[in-house]
Design a protein around this motif. Structure first.
Motif, mmCIF file in Angstrom:
data_model
loop_
_atom_site.group_PDB
_atom_site.id
_atom_site.type_symbol
_atom_site.label_atom_id
_atom_site.label_comp_id
_atom_site.label_asym_id
_atom_site.label_seq_id
_atom_site.Cartn_x
_atom_site.Cartn_y
_atom_site.Cartn_z
ATOM 1 N N VAL A 39 60.817 -71.544 -18.375
ATOM 2 C CA VAL A 39 60.679 -72.684 -19.285
ATOM 3 C C VAL A 39 60.725 -73.986 -18.501
ATOM 4 C CG1 VAL A 39 61.772 -73.948 -21.184
ATOM 5 C CG2 VAL A 39 61.597 -71.452 -21.292
ATOM 6 N N ARG A 40 61.604 -74.052 -17.531
ATOM 7 C CA ARG A 40 61.714 -75.261 -16.705
ATOM 8 C C ARG A 40 60.403 -75.555 -15.983
ATOM 9 N NH1 ARG A 40 66.228 -76.194 -11.907
ATOM 10 N NH2 ARG A 40 65.807 -78.415 -11.552
ATOM 11 N N ASN A 41 59.746 -74.509 -15.488
ATOM 12 C CA ASN A 41 58.539 -74.689 -14.677
ATOM 13 C C ASN A 41 57.259 -74.762 -15.498
ATOM 14 O OD1 ASN A 41 59.994 -74.654 -12.231
ATOM 15 N ND2 ASN A 41 59.984 -72.408 -12.207
ATOM 16 N N GLU A 42 57.211 -74.040 -16.620
ATOM 17 C CA GLU A 42 55.967 -73.935 -17.376
ATOM 18 C C GLU A 42 55.991 -74.668 -18.713
ATOM 19 O OE1 GLU A 42 54.543 -69.915 -17.725
ATOM 20 O OE2 GLU A 42 55.307 -69.361 -15.743
ATOM 21 N N GLY A 43 57.167 -75.087 -19.173
ATOM 22 C CA GLY A 43 57.261 -75.871 -20.397
ATOM 23 C C GLY A 43 56.739 -75.168 -21.629
ATOM 24 N N ALA A 179 63.567 -84.944 -39.076
ATOM 25 C CA ALA A 179 62.144 -84.955 -39.403
ATOM 26 C C ALA A 179 61.332 -83.905 -38.647
ATOM 27 C CB ALA A 179 61.563 -86.339 -39.115
ATOM 28 N N ARG A 180 61.962 -83.152 -37.766
ATOM 29 C CA ARG A 180 61.222 -82.164 -36.982
ATOM 30 C C ARG A 180 62.134 -80.993 -36.642
ATOM 31 N NH1 ARG A 180 57.444 -84.112 -32.033
ATOM 32 N NH2 ARG A 180 56.431 -85.081 -33.835
ATOM 33 N N VAL A 181 61.644 -79.780 -36.858
ATOM 34 C CA VAL A 181 62.359 -78.567 -36.474
ATOM 35 C C VAL A 181 61.477 -77.787 -35.514
ATOM 36 C CG1 VAL A 181 63.265 -76.340 -37.261
ATOM 37 C CG2 VAL A 181 63.713 -78.407 -38.603
ATOM 38 N N TYR A 182 62.006 -77.502 -34.326
ATOM 39 C CA TYR A 182 61.258 -76.769 -33.308
ATOM 40 C C TYR A 182 61.427 -75.268 -33.530
ATOM 41 C CZ TYR A 182 60.692 -81.222 -30.996
ATOM 42 O OH TYR A 182 60.355 -82.526 -30.720
ATOM 43 N N LEU A 183 60.311 -74.545 -33.501
ATOM 44 C CA LEU A 183 60.295 -73.108 -33.792
ATOM 45 C C LEU A 183 60.501 -72.318 -32.507
ATOM 46 C CD1 LEU A 183 57.273 -73.299 -36.233
ATOM 47 C CD2 LEU A 183 59.678 -72.961 -36.867
ATOM 48 N N ILE A 184 61.700 -72.413 -31.983
ATOM 49 C CA ILE A 184 62.026 -71.796 -30.699
ATOM 50 C C ILE A 184 63.371 -71.095 -30.824
ATOM 51 C CG2 ILE A 184 62.178 -72.149 -28.208
ATOM 52 C CD1 ILE A 184 61.079 -75.011 -28.721
ATOM 53 N N GLY A 185 63.462 -69.877 -30.332
ATOM 54 C CA GLY A 185 64.711 -69.126 -30.421
ATOM 55 C C GLY A 185 65.263 -68.741 -29.066
ATOM 56 N N GLY A 186 66.467 -68.181 -29.087
ATOM 57 C CA GLY A 186 67.056 -67.569 -27.915
ATOM 58 C C GLY A 186 67.311 -68.475 -26.733
ATOM 59 N N ALA A 187 67.392 -67.854 -25.559
ATOM 60 C CA ALA A 187 67.671 -68.576 -24.323
ATOM 61 C C ALA A 187 66.596 -69.621 -24.030
ATOM 62 C CB ALA A 187 67.770 -67.592 -23.154
ATOM 63 N N GLN A 188 65.364 -69.339 -24.466
ATOM 64 C CA GLN A 188 64.278 -70.283 -24.208
ATOM 65 C C GLN A 188 64.467 -71.593 -24.965
ATOM 66 O OE1 GLN A 188 64.052 -67.245 -25.516
ATOM 67 N NE2 GLN A 188 62.502 -67.092 -27.118
ATOM 68 N N ALA A 189 65.107 -71.546 -26.128
ATOM 69 C CA ALA A 189 65.398 -72.777 -26.874
ATOM 70 C C ALA A 189 66.419 -73.620 -26.124
ATOM 71 C CB ALA A 189 65.911 -72.440 -28.274
ATOM 72 N N VAL A 190 67.444 -72.970 -25.609
ATOM 73 C CA VAL A 190 68.470 -73.682 -24.843
ATOM 74 C C VAL A 190 67.845 -74.330 -23.612
ATOM 75 C CG1 VAL A 190 70.616 -73.411 -23.537
ATOM 76 C CG2 VAL A 190 70.298 -72.165 -25.690
ATOM 77 N N ALA A 191 66.996 -73.576 -22.915
ATOM 78 C CA ALA A 191 66.339 -74.108 -21.719
ATOM 79 C C ALA A 191 65.443 -75.291 -22.064
ATOM 80 C CB ALA A 191 65.516 -73.008 -21.047
ATOM 81 N N THR A 197 60.432 -80.300 -22.385
ATOM 82 C CA THR A 197 59.071 -79.807 -22.147
ATOM 83 C C THR A 197 58.099 -80.859 -22.681
ATOM 84 O OG1 THR A 197 58.711 -78.690 -24.279
ATOM 85 C CG2 THR A 197 59.932 -77.464 -22.597
ATOM 86 N N GLU A 198 56.810 -80.516 -22.702
ATOM 87 C CA GLU A 198 55.823 -81.451 -23.236
ATOM 88 C C GLU A 198 56.116 -81.802 -24.698
ATOM 89 O OE1 GLU A 198 53.547 -78.597 -20.457
ATOM 90 O OE2 GLU A 198 55.312 -78.589 -21.749
#
Length: 429
Positions: A39-43, A179-191, A197-198
């Protein structure tokens, strides 16, 4: 559920019994490191791929905006909307009472010191998903952040199979002004929240419970990214201390309420007799059959245990050694036990106070330390979202009062510049 007798346990055996299951930590650690680095490298590219891989969802965009959240929230049933409104008000009332200004203290004539609160500007919140998305956690984190005055609140929660969130979370977002909820779960959300990211803004502190992957990710980014976290929070747990004045059916219900969180949850019974343990076990069997998540709950109960103690004081000794996330005192004598509570995340007193009240709507926060961290950590509060900055002001009288003390201590430490910073002022006032 295996039963132990406290009198037969050595201190070493008690210590081992109080350990949580950590066999797969090395495997989890390596997998989390791989996810966070990607996630850090590829966003966003990595996040979209993990949504497909872990959530089985193809996303065109990583977030829901205000308009989409409003459309989803419109579908909330009236009773659920009123329940969220009630929970919101109770949580807000409890946390608003934590707002206070520290008094200015004159430590000696002319030397004044005080503290002031400042909100953490950018905070991230992880709202667990899995089989269901949890609006209660959203309220527990969003309300104190709102009260603290945090300028930017980033919310991540796993997508549902339709690539959206549910109406309950969407309505909670409206209540909280998110006003915004990101659809990301797990360790990748924390990262994503730790590194940015973008699409996902970088935050200064991350909040929220989760599974071992989420917990490991929070601990990893705390050291690798310098991102603060609320606490290490792993699988949920409850310890119920019960005597003959308890209601066995209530105790069983409390244990199962914890067990249905997941197979790795712990539901510990500490009882004052073997007969009481047997009564609760019978109730467990009956109630378990009626649960939709009975398979999950049954595994958690199988991995949990009971401890028979001579009396409530001995039970409290075991509880303090275990340091539970949730402690239920299922006894009419709970007032006598309150002073004995040393290590617990949140405490529920008497036979009419279930843990689920605190989980949802009584007002206290349900984001609590697990895995024995209650020995040193508190649950989330308003203070979790602010920094306490100290201020001091010295006038001419104060300079003369405190000056020589500072000079002597600076000399003792061999720090001449420290001494001079005081001396030069004393000579010129």
């Amino acid at each position: 559920m295996k039963t132990y007798n406290y009198r037969d346990l050595t201190p070493q055996q008690i210590e081992v019994l109080c350990l949580r299951q950590l066999e797969d930590d090395q495997v989890v650690r390596e997998r989390v490191r791989e996810i966070t680095e990607r996630v850090r490298n590829e966003g966003d590219k990595a996040l979209l791929d993990y949504a497909r891989q872990f959530d089985q969802v193809l996303l065109n965009r990583l977030y829901l905006d205000a308009e989409e959240l409003a459309a989803i929230a419109a579908g909330i049933p009236d009773e659920a909307r009123l329940a969220i409104d009630t929970a919101y008000e109770n949580i807000r009332s409890f946390h608003a009472a934590q707002i206070h200004l520290d008094a200015e203290v004159e430590t000696m004539p002319g030397v004044n010191c005080w503290r002031e609160n400042r909100p953490i500007d950018k905070v991230g919140m992880y709202i667990p998903g899995g089989s269901a998305v949890l609006p209660s956690t959203f309220l527990m984190l969003g309300v104190p952040a709102q009260l603290a005055g945090c300028k930017e609140i980033v919310v991540c929660s796993p997508p549902q199979k339709d690539g959206k969130t549910n109406c309950y979370v969407a309505y909670a977002a409206q209540k909280l002004g998110v006003a915004r909820v990101y659809l990301i779960g797990g360790a990748q959300a924390v990262a994503a929240m730790a590194y940015g990211t973008e699409s996902v803004p970088k935050v200064y502190k991350i909040f929220g419970p989760g599974n071992r992957y989420v917990t490991q990710a929070k601990q990893l980014v705390q050291s690798a990214a310098g991102t603060a976290i609320d606490m290490p929070a792993g699988p949920s747990e409850v310890l119920v201390l019960a005597d003959e004045t308890c209601v066995p059916a209530f105790v069983a219900a409390d244990l199962l309420a914890q067990a249905e969180h997941g197979a790795d949850s712990q539901a510990i019974l500490v009882a004052t007799s073997d007969a009481l343990v047997e009564q609760v076990m019978q109730e467990l069997e009956v109630q378990l059959q009626a649960l939709p998540r009975r398979d999950v709950a049954a595994k958690a109960i199988e991995n949990s245990y009971a401890v028979v103690v001579a009396d409530l004081e001995q039970g409290m000794a075991f509880s303090n050694a275990y340091a539970p996330e949730h402690l239920i005192l299922a006894t009419n004598s709970f007032e006598d036990l309150v002073p004995l509570v040393q290590n617990a995340g949140s405490v529920f007193l008497g036979n009419l106070t279930p843990e689920s009240a605190g989980d949802y709507a009584s007002g206290t926060n349900h984001t609590l330390p697990t895995s024995g961290f209650a020995r040193a950590y508190s649950g989330v509060s308003l203070d979790s979202f602010v920094k306490k900055i100290t201020f001091q002001r010295i006038d001419p009288e104060g300079l003369q009062q405190i000056g020589r003390t500072v000079e002597v201590l600076a000399e003792a430490e061999g720090l001449e510049a420290h001494k001079n910073a005081m001396s030069i002022r004393m000579k010129n006032v």
